[in-house]
Scaffold this active site. Structure first.
Site, PDB file in Angstrom:
ATOM      1  N   CYS A  62      30.215   4.194  29.398  1.00 25.34           N
ATOM      2  CA  CYS A  62      29.726   3.815  30.357  1.00 25.34           C
ATOM      3  C   CYS A  62      28.490   2.554  30.151  1.00 25.34           C
ATOM      4  CB  CYS A  62      29.002   5.000  31.349  1.00 25.34           C
ATOM      5  SG  CYS A  62      29.818   6.287  31.407  1.00 25.34           S
TER       6      CYS A  62
ATOM      7  N   ARG B 161      19.867   0.475  32.699  1.00 25.03           N
ATOM      8  CA  ARG B 161      19.528   1.368  31.871  1.00 25.03           C
ATOM      9  C   ARG B 161      19.549   0.808  30.339  1.00 25.03           C
ATOM     10  NH1 ARG B 161      17.914   6.562  31.352  1.00 25.03           N
ATOM     11  NH2 ARG B 161      19.133   8.046  29.778  1.00 25.03           N
TER      12      ARG B 161
ATOM     13  N   LYS C  35      27.188   0.022  40.784  1.00 31.31           N
ATOM     14  CA  LYS C  35      27.493   1.059  39.839  1.00 31.31           C
ATOM     15  C   LYS C  35      27.161   0.327  38.388  1.00 31.31           C
ATOM     16  CE  LYS C  35      29.063   4.052  37.206  1.00 31.31           C
ATOM     17  NZ  LYS C  35      28.211   5.381  36.790  1.00 31.31           N
TER      18      LYS C  35
HETATM   19  N1  SAJ Z   1      20.115   6.187  24.721  1.00 25.94           N
HETATM   20  C1  SAJ Z   1      18.829   5.899  24.155  1.00 25.94           C
HETATM   21  N2  SAJ Z   1      17.807   5.884  24.580  1.00 25.94           N
HETATM   22  C2  SAJ Z   1      17.769   6.338  25.786  1.00 25.94           C
HETATM   23  C3  SAJ Z   1      18.633   6.881  26.856  1.00 25.94           C
HETATM   24  C4  SAJ Z   1      19.925   6.606  26.145  1.00 25.94           C
HETATM   25  O1  SAJ Z   1      19.087   5.362  23.086  1.00 25.94           O
HETATM   26  O2  SAJ Z   1      16.087   6.274  26.211  1.00 25.94           O
HETATM   27  C5  SAJ Z   1      21.364   6.266  24.338  1.00 25.94           C
HETATM   28  C6  SAJ Z   1      22.052   7.501  24.230  1.00 25.94           C
HETATM   29  O3  SAJ Z   1      21.784   8.201  23.066  1.00 25.94           O
HETATM   30  C7  SAJ Z   1      23.469   7.294  24.620  1.00 25.94           C
HETATM   31  C8  SAJ Z   1      23.478   6.033  25.529  1.00 25.94           C
HETATM   32  O4  SAJ Z   1      22.230   5.710  25.441  1.00 25.94           O
HETATM   33  O5  SAJ Z   1      24.132   6.815  23.281  1.00 25.94           O
HETATM   34  C9  SAJ Z   1      23.922   6.505  26.906  1.00 25.94           C
HETATM   35  O6  SAJ Z   1      23.260   7.578  27.275  1.00 25.94           O
HETATM   36  P1  SAJ Z   1      23.025   8.233  28.726  1.00 25.94           P
HETATM   37  O7  SAJ Z   1      22.560   9.505  28.803  1.00 25.94           O
HETATM   38  O8  SAJ Z   1      21.689   7.168  29.234  1.00 25.94           O
HETATM   39  O9  SAJ Z   1      24.192   7.677  29.593  1.00 25.94           O
HETATM   40  P2  SAJ Z   1      25.656   8.200  30.054  1.00 25.94           P
HETATM   41  O10 SAJ Z   1      26.390   7.304  29.553  1.00 25.94           O
HETATM   42  O11 SAJ Z   1      25.706   9.622  29.273  1.00 25.94           O
HETATM   43  O12 SAJ Z   1      25.588   8.365  31.504  1.00 25.94           O
HETATM   44  C10 SAJ Z   1      25.141   7.257  32.463  1.00 25.94           C
HETATM   45  C11 SAJ Z   1      24.241   7.524  33.312  1.00 25.94           C
HETATM   46  N3  SAJ Z   1      23.726   6.714  33.922  1.00 25.94           N
HETATM   47  C12 SAJ Z   1      22.649   6.225  34.370  1.00 25.94           C
HETATM   48  O13 SAJ Z   1      21.832   7.320  33.787  1.00 25.94           O
HETATM   49  C13 SAJ Z   1      21.984   5.161  35.026  1.00 25.94           C
HETATM   50  C14 SAJ Z   1      25.175   8.403  34.238  1.00 25.94           C
HETATM   51  O14 SAJ Z   1      24.201   8.611  35.472  1.00 25.94           O
HETATM   52  C15 SAJ Z   1      26.400   7.662  34.732  1.00 25.94           C
HETATM   53  O15 SAJ Z   1      27.168   8.419  35.845  1.00 25.94           O
HETATM   54  C16 SAJ Z   1      27.404   7.456  33.489  1.00 25.94           C
HETATM   55  O16 SAJ Z   1      26.400   6.732  32.699  1.00 25.94           O
HETATM   56  C17 SAJ Z   1      28.582   6.750  33.731  1.00 25.94           C
HETATM   57  O17 SAJ Z   1      29.591   7.348  33.958  1.00 25.94           O
HETATM   58  O18 SAJ Z   1      28.530   5.450  34.254  1.00 25.94           O
END
Ligand code: SAJ
Length: 418
Positions: free
Chosen positions: A258, A211, A204
């Site tokens: 997360c 990411r 996890k």
């Molecule tokens: N972000 C960027 N650039 C990107 C992608 C995201 O700046 O290319 C930023 C977003 O704006 C945000 C942050 O990163 O502020 C996180 O956004 P996200 O959509 O990547 O993640 P979460 O936190 O909504 O969800 C993640 C997911 N994990 C992965 O994609 C590996 C989700 O599957 C998990 O279940 C969740 O974390 C969790 O609960 O752990």
């Protein structure tokens, strides 16, 4: 059918409870938050998540889901889905997991199952939970089964992903893993992979750390691009044409409870987590980078007015936890800036203004989060009453041509072209 107690009816626990209830299990949500408990018992939810409200209303009306502020002592399965925040010194705050585990001790009996869903540092099940669960007097791994099964649901797509994503079940022994796999088979259509509890904890953390590190690479590219006079988004678009390259998107920082937090669990536990640590520092530096960019565009900060569009941690949700744009707002205010906020999704969390009102009198408008509501704005109307018609896009969301056709000046995070 089993009776299931979900401890913590928040962003993860509530949809999980509702999904089990929708399959006919009797589910009891246990939470100390009376507002959440009372809302749930009325079939209402206090978080924004597409489809969740209808699901909760249905299963509560049918009597499959109830909530209470004490831990029930008549369930077969106890799922711990409580927060695992980070302390100011970036160490894991495991108080909620510890107290939830202690709450379970007087409630479980022979044959019960305890599952930790909360994202936790490696060895939480083995070193924090098992010593407490031994106080039940039950034979751990035989009479009381224990596992970690982390969620992978994406806020905004929770219901669908709970059902379709594959899942990891890490038991303290095979008997625990097989029993917990059977529990999740009633709601998970994806594959269920069995492993140890510590491996599941690491999986996890590494999913989100992978990411975070890749977002940090994109953010570093944005900084380099501004320094070297190229457009990072053009670099990303073309580099990603390579069949095995997928550079993620730069932004004003990484938020949410997360991705912004989980890597710190590894930094705390391993002296080898050096790249992981630097990636966190890279991402956490973006709000300052954006602040400095704003200062350069409008020629100073003290006494200026800035409109921030979108303050949640990502688009089309209401969650502002760990939002980097909220950190940017604080940085601007600390520098003497008058900040107006416009965020239709966070209306209950922050004092905001309307889309065509927030920019009035401002020296710059900053797009912090690309909510759908900001897709088709009238830039002439949006900038008509601004003191200076500057727009800074931190998400590559708006069209430079459309913005500049309105007479405003368009700036893009990561674009070093003058
Ligand atoms: N972000 C960027 N650039 C990107 C992608 C995201 O700046 O290319 C930023 C977003 O704006 C945000 C942050 O990163 O502020 C996180 O956004 P996200 O959509 O990547 O993640 P979460 O936190 O909504 O969800 C993640 C997911 N994990 C992965 O994609 C590996 C989700 O599957 C998990 O279940 C969740 O974390 C969790 O609960 O752990």
């Amino acid at each position: 059918m089993k009776s299931i107690c979900v401890i913590g009816i928040g962003y993860v626990g509530l949809p999980t409870a509702a999904m089990f209830a929708s399959k006919g299990h009797r589910v009891v949500g246990y939470d100390l938050n009376e507002k959440a408990v009372n809302a749930l018992n009325k079939g209402e939810i206090i978080i924004e998540e597409p489809g969740l409200g209808d699901l909760v209303k249905d299963v509560v009306a049918k009597g499959f889901l109830t909530a209470q502020t004490t831990c029930p002592d008549d369930c077969d399965v106890y799922i711990i889905a409580v927060p695992t925040p980070i302390n100011p010194d970036k160490t894991a705050d495991m108080r909620f997991v510890e107290s939830a585990t202690r709450a379970v001790v007087p409630c479980v009996r022979k044959g019960c199952i305890v599952i930790l869903e909360s994202t936790s540092p490696p060895r939480t099940v083995e070193d924090l939970m098992l010593p407490i669960l031994k106080e039940t007097g039950l034979e751990i791994g035989e009479e009381l089964l224990v596992a970690h099964s982390p969620e992978r649901i994406l806020p905004g797509r929770v219901i669908e992903e709970l059902r379709t994503n594959s899942r990891i079940v890490g038991g303290i022994n095979e008997k625990s893993s097989l029993a917990v796999k059977e529990v999740y088979q009633s709601i998970v259509e994806g594959e269920i992979h069995i492993t140890t509890s510590t491996t599941a904890e690491m999986c996890k953390l590494m999913e989100n750390t992978f990411r975070d590190v890749n977002i940090a690479l994109a953010n570093e590219l944005a900084k380099m691009s501004e320094e070297l006079g190229v457009n990072a988004w053009e670099v990303i678009r073309l580099a990603n044409c390579h069949p095995r390259v997928n550079i993620l998107n730069p932004g004003p920082g990484v938020g949410g409870h997360c991705i912004a937090l989980d890597p710190w669990f590894l930094v705390e536990k391993s002296k080898n987590a050096k790249l992981i640590h630097q990636a966190r520092l890279n991402n956490d530096s973006m709000p300052e980078f954006v602040r400095d960019k704003i200062e350069k565009i409008i020629g100073g900060l003290n006494g200026k007015s800035v409109a921030i569009y979108g303050v949640t941690y990502k688009p089309n949700i209401d969650d502002v936890r760990e939002s980097p744009v909220m950190h940017l707002v604080d940085l601007l205010k600390n520098a003497g800036v008058n900040v107006n906020i416009c965020d239709p999704h966070a209306a209950e969390k922050i004092e905001g203004k309307g889309i065509y009102e927030a920019a009035e009198g401002c020296d710059i408008l900053v797009l912090g989060v690309n909510h759908d509501e900001f897709k088709n704005v009238d830039f002439a109307k949006l900038t008509a009453k601004m003191s200076a018609k500057n727009i800074l896009d931190t998400r590559n969301f708006w069209s430079k041509a459309d913005v500049e056709a309105s007479g405003a000046k368009y700036y893009l995070l990561g674009d070093g072209n003058k």
